[in-house]
Design a protein around this motif. Sequence first.
Motif, mmCIF file in Angstrom:
data_model
loop_
_atom_site.group_PDB
_atom_site.id
_atom_site.type_symbol
_atom_site.label_atom_id
_atom_site.label_comp_id
_atom_site.label_asym_id
_atom_site.label_seq_id
_atom_site.Cartn_x
_atom_site.Cartn_y
_atom_site.Cartn_z
ATOM 1 N N TRP A 1 74.237 28.054 29.759
ATOM 2 C CA TRP A 1 74.406 26.828 30.528
ATOM 3 C C TRP A 1 73.259 25.851 30.268
ATOM 4 O O TRP A 1 73.471 24.653 30.120
ATOM 5 N N GLU A 2 72.030 26.393 30.189
ATOM 6 C CA GLU A 2 70.849 25.552 30.006
ATOM 7 C C GLU A 2 70.892 24.815 28.667
ATOM 8 O O GLU A 2 70.578 23.629 28.581
ATOM 9 N N TYR A 3 71.319 25.516 27.618
ATOM 10 C CA TYR A 3 71.251 24.935 26.285
ATOM 11 C C TYR A 3 72.552 24.250 25.836
ATOM 12 O O TYR A 3 72.531 23.438 24.917
ATOM 13 N N TYR A 4 73.653 24.589 26.475
ATOM 14 C CA TYR A 4 74.944 24.061 26.004
ATOM 15 C C TYR A 4 75.740 23.357 27.093
ATOM 16 O O TYR A 4 76.922 23.087 26.924
ATOM 17 N N LYS A 5 75.073 23.025 28.226
ATOM 18 C CA LYS A 5 75.832 22.469 29.351
ATOM 19 C C LYS A 5 76.483 21.131 29.016
ATOM 20 O O LYS A 5 77.605 20.847 29.448
ATOM 21 N N TYR A 6 75.800 20.298 28.225
ATOM 22 C CA TYR A 6 76.376 18.983 27.906
ATOM 23 C C TYR A 6 77.600 19.128 27.008
ATOM 24 O O TYR A 6 78.585 18.400 27.149
ATOM 25 N N TYR A 7 77.537 20.091 26.091
ATOM 26 C CA TYR A 7 78.706 20.354 25.248
ATOM 27 C C TYR A 7 79.853 20.905 26.086
ATOM 28 O O TYR A 7 81.022 20.549 25.885
ATOM 29 N N ILE A 8 79.507 21.787 27.029
ATOM 30 C CA ILE A 8 80.540 22.377 27.892
ATOM 31 C C ILE A 8 81.186 21.312 28.761
ATOM 32 O O ILE A 8 82.416 21.225 28.870
ATOM 33 N N ARG B 1 70.838 39.177 23.150
ATOM 34 C CA ARG B 1 71.052 40.622 23.166
ATOM 35 C C ARG B 1 70.143 41.319 24.185
ATOM 36 O O ARG B 1 70.502 42.346 24.755
ATOM 37 N N GLY B 2 68.969 40.757 24.393
ATOM 38 C CA GLY B 2 68.034 41.390 25.307
ATOM 39 C C GLY B 2 68.129 40.900 26.732
ATOM 40 O O GLY B 2 67.292 41.251 27.577
ATOM 41 N N MET B 3 69.143 40.087 27.040
ATOM 42 C CA MET B 3 69.281 39.527 28.385
ATOM 43 C C MET B 3 70.349 40.245 29.178
ATOM 44 O O MET B 3 71.281 40.822 28.612
ATOM 45 N N SER B 4 70.228 40.148 30.497
ATOM 46 C CA SER B 4 71.290 40.622 31.379
ATOM 47 C C SER B 4 72.432 39.607 31.351
ATOM 48 O O SER B 4 72.289 38.492 30.835
ATOM 49 N N PHE B 5 73.571 39.996 31.920
ATOM 50 C CA PHE B 5 74.730 39.109 31.931
ATOM 51 C C PHE B 5 74.409 37.788 32.627
ATOM 52 O O PHE B 5 74.738 36.701 32.144
ATOM 53 N N LYS B 6 73.738 37.876 33.773
ATOM 54 C CA LYS B 6 73.370 36.662 34.513
ATOM 55 C C LYS B 6 72.438 35.779 33.706
ATOM 56 O O LYS B 6 72.585 34.558 33.655
ATOM 57 N N GLU B 7 71.456 36.422 33.025
ATOM 58 C CA GLU B 7 70.517 35.655 32.213
ATOM 59 C C GLU B 7 71.229 34.983 31.040
ATOM 60 O O GLU B 7 70.891 33.864 30.645
ATOM 61 N N LYS B 8 72.207 35.708 30.481
ATOM 62 C CA LYS B 8 72.982 35.106 29.380
ATOM 63 C C LYS B 8 73.716 33.847 29.841
ATOM 64 O O LYS B 8 73.722 32.835 29.153
ATOM 65 N N LEU B 9 74.338 33.909 31.027
ATOM 66 C CA LEU B 9 75.040 32.741 31.551
ATOM 67 C C LEU B 9 74.085 31.575 31.770
ATOM 68 O O LEU B 9 74.397 30.424 31.447
ATOM 69 N N GLU B 10 72.912 31.896 32.342
ATOM 70 C CA GLU B 10 71.936 30.846 32.602
ATOM 71 C C GLU B 10 71.433 30.237 31.298
ATOM 72 O O GLU B 10 71.251 29.021 31.188
ATOM 73 N N PHE B 11 71.216 31.084 30.286
ATOM 74 C CA PHE B 11 70.741 30.607 28.991
ATOM 75 C C PHE B 11 71.773 29.678 28.342
ATOM 76 O O PHE B 11 71.453 28.592 27.856
#
Length: 236
Positions: A33-40, A21-31
């Motif tokens: 991707w960082e934590y769920y990239k293997y699932y994706i 909630r406290g992140m920008s759109f770009k930061e949300k995407l990076e977050f």
Amino acid sequence: MDTPESKPVKDTDRTDLEKLRGMSFKEKLEFIWEYYKYYIIGTVIAVAIAGSILYSTVLNPSPEPVLFISWNAGFATNEQIDDLKEYLEYHIADKKENEEVVISVFFFDENNPETIMVGHQRMAAMIAAGVIDMFTMDDELLEIYSHNGFIQPLENILVEIDRINPDIYNRIAEHTKYVLYEVEDGFFEERIVAIAIGANPLFSKLGFFEQEMFLGVSVTTGSIENIVKAIILLFE
């Protein structure tokens, strides 16, 4: 009090949502991707595989071969082979059922023993799997294939041709080839195992050069009905 190791899943999810909630759109995407990239990545791969299977088996399945001819002898251009394939398909295959005739050219480099060995191993594997229905052969290959049990006697096929079209049978009877065939272990007798097709009417119509070549039937074929149709078409 919960330790980090024992922190409930719901609490972890709530913490992640609060961070987002406290992140920008770009930061949300990076977050994400960082934590769920293997699932994706796993999900994308799974969807791609499922889509490929669906496309190849339901939406665009490969044609079903109803006659497979192994072309082992006799010179022909690619255009002539294609014309022969199309002619046989028109009369034998059902396009509505996604059927096709396959003519696969097999030639081995006589100066390279390794390619000859690999080629014959491939041929034997395809025969064992019941892929090949018919062969074109020269006189030397005819002897080899007969001796190795790759081809079968043609008496029953000729009887069926005679039943369907006696006139065609009479034409074919003039071109049958007898070869010693092993009917039992160590016991050979002369049997009709091939038909000379170097100057058959269909080849002449399609512009094939007249040459010595023979047609044989694979011992493992399951397409006798279509083989009978093809032989009749050659001599009409």
